[in-house]
Scaffold this motif. Structure first.
Motif, PDB file in Angstrom:
ATOM      1  N   PHE A  74      -8.240   1.865 -11.749  1.00  0.00           N
ATOM      2  CA  PHE A  74      -8.441   0.921 -12.843  1.00  0.00           C
ATOM      3  C   PHE A  74      -7.681  -0.368 -12.546  1.00  0.00           C
ATOM      4  CE2 PHE A  74      -5.008   3.872 -13.858  1.00  0.00           C
ATOM      5  CZ  PHE A  74      -3.937   3.010 -14.013  1.00  0.00           C
ATOM      6  N   LYS A  75      -7.971  -1.390 -13.331  1.00  0.00           N
ATOM      7  CA  LYS A  75      -7.309  -2.680 -13.186  1.00  0.00           C
ATOM      8  C   LYS A  75      -6.198  -2.810 -14.216  1.00  0.00           C
ATOM      9  CE  LYS A  75     -11.438  -4.090 -13.555  1.00  0.00           C
ATOM     10  NZ  LYS A  75     -12.687  -4.835 -13.752  1.00  0.00           N
ATOM     11  N   ARG A  76      -5.182  -3.557 -13.848  1.00  0.00           N
ATOM     12  CA  ARG A  76      -4.038  -3.781 -14.731  1.00  0.00           C
ATOM     13  C   ARG A  76      -4.057  -5.210 -15.286  1.00  0.00           C
ATOM     14  NH1 ARG A  76       0.639  -0.621 -14.627  1.00  0.00           N
ATOM     15  NH2 ARG A  76       0.388   1.351 -13.496  1.00  0.00           N
ATOM     16  N   ARG A 109      -3.822 -13.527 -13.209  1.00  0.00           N
ATOM     17  CA  ARG A 109      -4.334 -13.976 -14.506  1.00  0.00           C
ATOM     18  C   ARG A 109      -5.821 -14.278 -14.428  1.00  0.00           C
ATOM     19  NH1 ARG A 109       0.549 -18.250 -15.322  1.00  0.00           N
ATOM     20  NH2 ARG A 109       2.212 -16.761 -15.728  1.00  0.00           N
ATOM     21  N   ILE A 110      -6.226 -14.872 -13.301  1.00  0.00           N
ATOM     22  CA  ILE A 110      -7.640 -15.147 -13.136  1.00  0.00           C
ATOM     23  C   ILE A 110      -8.424 -13.844 -13.051  1.00  0.00           C
ATOM     24  CG2 ILE A 110      -9.341 -16.198 -11.607  1.00  0.00           C
ATOM     25  CD1 ILE A 110      -7.245 -18.233 -10.814  1.00  0.00           C
ATOM     26  N   GLY A 111      -7.853 -12.860 -12.338  1.00  0.00           N
ATOM     27  CA  GLY A 111      -8.528 -11.570 -12.236  1.00  0.00           C
ATOM     28  C   GLY A 111      -8.615 -10.866 -13.571  1.00  0.00           C
ATOM     29  N   GLY A 112      -7.589 -11.055 -14.439  1.00  0.00           N
ATOM     30  CA  GLY A 112      -7.629 -10.426 -15.743  1.00  0.00           C
ATOM     31  C   GLY A 112      -8.707 -10.977 -16.621  1.00  0.00           C
ATOM     32  N   ALA A 113      -9.097 -12.239 -16.400  1.00  0.00           N
ATOM     33  CA  ALA A 113     -10.134 -12.861 -17.212  1.00  0.00           C
ATOM     34  C   ALA A 113     -11.445 -13.018 -16.467  1.00  0.00           C
ATOM     35  CB  ALA A 113      -9.655 -14.231 -17.673  1.00  0.00           C
ATOM     36  N   SER A 114     -11.578 -12.361 -15.314  1.00  0.00           N
ATOM     37  CA  SER A 114     -12.799 -12.508 -14.519  1.00  0.00           C
ATOM     38  C   SER A 114     -14.009 -11.925 -15.230  1.00  0.00           C
ATOM     39  CB  SER A 114     -12.609 -11.840 -13.164  1.00  0.00           C
ATOM     40  OG  SER A 114     -12.348 -10.462 -13.333  1.00  0.00           O
ATOM     41  N   GLN A 115     -13.790 -10.888 -16.058  1.00  0.00           N
ATOM     42  CA  GLN A 115     -14.912 -10.297 -16.759  1.00  0.00           C
ATOM     43  C   GLN A 115     -15.491 -11.250 -17.787  1.00  0.00           C
ATOM     44  OE1 GLN A 115     -16.236  -7.452 -16.019  1.00  0.00           O
ATOM     45  NE2 GLN A 115     -14.745  -6.991 -14.441  1.00  0.00           N
ATOM     46  N   MET A 116     -14.650 -12.173 -18.302  1.00  0.00           N
ATOM     47  CA  MET A 116     -15.138 -13.116 -19.306  1.00  0.00           C
ATOM     48  C   MET A 116     -15.764 -14.341 -18.683  1.00  0.00           C
ATOM     49  SD  MET A 116     -12.040 -12.941 -21.987  1.00  0.00           S
ATOM     50  CE  MET A 116     -10.849 -13.087 -20.681  1.00  0.00           C
TER      51      MET A 116
END
Length: 345
Positions: free
Chosen positions: A60-62, A320-327
């Motif tokens: 999973f992603k953190r 941070r970019i990876g955390g919002a990549s889904q959006m």
């Protein structure tokens, strides 16, 4: 006859002398930021081993707490702006004294409703005549049958806003722990739900599952339960799922005010004594005071660059970019433009 010592006296190095430590001021640290150092690096490693249960086989992603709070604060700011506009009547039913629509701009819902009214209802007739009352009654009945709904002419109609939050926050602890304290806007999803062979998902999870522009974040107190929940959901094809790194314990260290509702447990606060008074959670939305406090703590957390080099800071930005990549796959939503502070990528 007395013996005379021929050995020279030992030289004492003043720099090797240890400074006595006063226990009264042992908790006070230096005020000058000297940048990255080996001592701070070892402190960071100890903090990682203590608060984060990292494993090499994680599927999973953190998401960091600071990254999630940036998103959370911006969404809360946008919702407050929208609520203030509703309170001021900017989105109320825009009709004049005669019941006709004025020239002021309508929302998208009102525009659709206006088109449906014009296409399904007969023309406006004289309200004082009996024929007008009959036509108006038929119009209401026809609107109900066609799905438009009955519109009251004597009272402005308020528009029901849909929940368009980009994140779904799930608390995977037991019910008692959730009622005592949890993160604001979090919904309860106990770990025992995963033991069901079917119907283990809630309606919110189905609405957010693998949707562009939506993410699902799970958390617990210290990653003990959330780690297994996140692994199981990813194995069940949840691609937009994140684990809140560190859980409530790390979140409380960085944001002790404004983020929690209820009384945190001793395990979360790491206090020497348990709380004397326990208040159950009572908030489901952020207040303006909560947002202001989160802004203060967020500025302090993002401005801390004492540990790590430029490379580590760059990796933080990339996370941070990876955390919002889904959006970012969807078009930029309205909440990403408005707000007190833009979401920092």
């Amino acid at each position: 006859m007395s013996a005379v010592s021929t050995s020279r006296a030992k030289k004492h190095d003043p720099l090797s002398k240890k400074t006595p430590v006063n226990p009264k001021y042992s908790h006070i640290g230096p005020t000058v930021d000297t940048g990255a150092s080996l001592t701070r690096y070892m402190e960071k490693i100890d903090d990682l081993n203590k608060n984060y249960k990292l494993r090499k086989d994680e599927i999973f992603k953190r998401m960091k707490v600071t990254t999630f709070v940036q998103l959370l604060v911006q969404v809360a700011d946008f919702e407050q702006d929208a609520d203030s506009q509703y309170t001021k009547g900017q989105y109320s039913d825009r009709t004049d004294m005669d019941g006709e629509y004025s020239d002021r701009p309508d929302t998208a819902d009102r525009e659709v409703l206006k088109i449906q009214e014009k296409s399904h209802s007969p023309r406006h007739t004289d309200r004082s005549s009996g024929a007008g009352d009959t036509e108006r009654t038929r119009s209401k009945l026809q609107n109900v049958v066609t799905g438009v709904g009955e519109i009251r002419e004597d009272k402005p109609q308020s528009i029901q806003r849909s929940n368009d939050s980009p994140y779904l926050l799930l608390d995977v602890r037991d019910a008692d722990s959730y009622k005592q304290c949890h993160l604001i806007t979090a919904k309860h999803y106990p770990k025992t739900m995963l033991s069901r062979s079917y119907d283990f998902e809630t309606k919110d999870m189905l609405a957010y599952r693998n949707q562009p522009g939506k993410i699902i974040v799970v958390y617990d107190e210290d990653e003990t339960i959330a780690h297994e929940v996140a692994t199981t959901l990813v194995q069940r094809f949840y691609e937009n799922l994140f684990l809140l790194s560190g859980g409530m314990r790390v979140a409380y260290k960085a944001f002790p005010e404004g983020l929690f509702t209820g009384t945190p447990s001793q395990k979360v606060t790491e206090a020497k004594n348990p709380p004397t008074t326990v208040l159950n959670s009572s908030k489901d939305r952020f207040t303006e005071e909560d947002i202001d406090r989160l802004h203060v703590y967020l500025d302090s957390a993002l401005s801390d660059r004492s540990v790590g080099s430029r490379l580590s800071n760059a990796s933080t930005s990339s996370s941070r970019i990876g955390g919002a990549s889904q959006m970012s796959k969807a078009s930029k939503p309205e909440w990403a433009v408005k707000g007190r502070k833009a979401f920092k990528p």
